[in-house]
Design a protein around this motif. Structure first.
Motif, PDB file in Angstrom:
ATOM      1  N   ARG A  48       0.835  -1.216  -0.161  1.00 47.83           N
ATOM      2  CA  ARG A  48      -0.034  -0.156   0.173  1.00 47.83           C
ATOM      3  C   ARG A  48       0.865   1.300   0.109  1.00 47.83           C
ATOM      4  O   ARG A  48       0.788   2.205  -0.873  1.00 47.83           O
ATOM      5  N   LYS A 100      -1.486   1.436  -7.411  1.00 40.00           N
ATOM      6  CA  LYS A 100      -2.176  -0.041  -6.881  1.00 40.00           C
ATOM      7  C   LYS A 100      -2.295  -0.904  -7.843  1.00 40.00           C
ATOM      8  O   LYS A 100      -2.129  -2.195  -7.783  1.00 40.00           O
ATOM      9  N   LEU A 105      -3.282  -4.371  -6.275  1.00 36.58           N
ATOM     10  CA  LEU A 105      -4.083  -4.064  -5.084  1.00 36.58           C
ATOM     11  C   LEU A 105      -5.318  -3.312  -5.787  1.00 36.58           C
ATOM     12  O   LEU A 105      -5.581  -2.959  -6.863  1.00 36.58           O
ATOM     13  N   GLN A 152      -8.674  -2.270   1.196  1.00 34.17           N
ATOM     14  CA  GLN A 152      -7.885  -2.606  -0.030  1.00 34.17           C
ATOM     15  C   GLN A 152      -7.475  -4.110  -0.084  1.00 34.17           C
ATOM     16  O   GLN A 152      -7.134  -4.336   1.175  1.00 34.17           O
TER      17      GLN A 152
END
Length: 155
Positions: A48, A100, A105, A152
């Motif tokens: 992240r 991401k 992600l 997430q």
């Protein structure tokens, strides 16, 4: 308890001390009904942070090269605005930013599916303030994700 145990529990934090006493916290995302690992599990913190750095670097590069004409102070303001727009547009439409996506992600609603535009905007504005993103719950979600009822996950 000897001094080494007391120091060890202090250094490892309250969670480790509680686990030593037999408290079972489960894994991150268990309370949300997510799998322990693999696709759909809570995204790790390192990925992240990496995604945010990639997105910020992309926004800073665009701001410095195209909008600020080499003025660093102006470029930082433009980069923050670009970061806000990038987050709202990309997470609101496809569920992830370029950073991401590169790191595998996606941002989803707690109940599954995509976030609505209002929730994405709230999440992104709070992320731009930085402080809410640094306050986590036991599932590893930042305050900005909790308030937007988002999580997430790994793709």
């Amino acid at each position: 308890m000897d001094n080494r145990q007391a120091i060890g529990s202090w250094l490892s934090g309250p969670r480790a001390a509680a686990e030593e006493m037999g408290v079972d916290f489960g894994y991150r995302g268990q309370r949300l009904g997510l799998p322990k690992d693999g696709p759909g599990s809570v995204a790790p913190l390192g990925r992240r942070f990496g995604a945010i750095f990639i997105d910020w670097g992309l926004c800073a590069l665009i701001a410095y090269g195209l909008l600020a004409h080499g003025d660093t102070r102006v470029a930082n303001n433009w980069a923050l605005l670009l970061f806000l727009v990038l987050g709202v547009l990309t997470v609101g439409t496809v569920g992830f930013t370029p950073g991401k996506r590169l790191l595998g992600l996606r941002v989803v609603a707690e109940e599954g599916g995509r976030l609505g535009l209002v929730r994405v905007t709230i999440r992104t504005v709070l992320l731009c303030l930085a402080i809410p993103a640094l306050i986590w719950d036991r599932d590893g979600r930042g305050l900005h994700d909790r308030l937007a009822r988002a999580v997430q996950v790994r793709i």
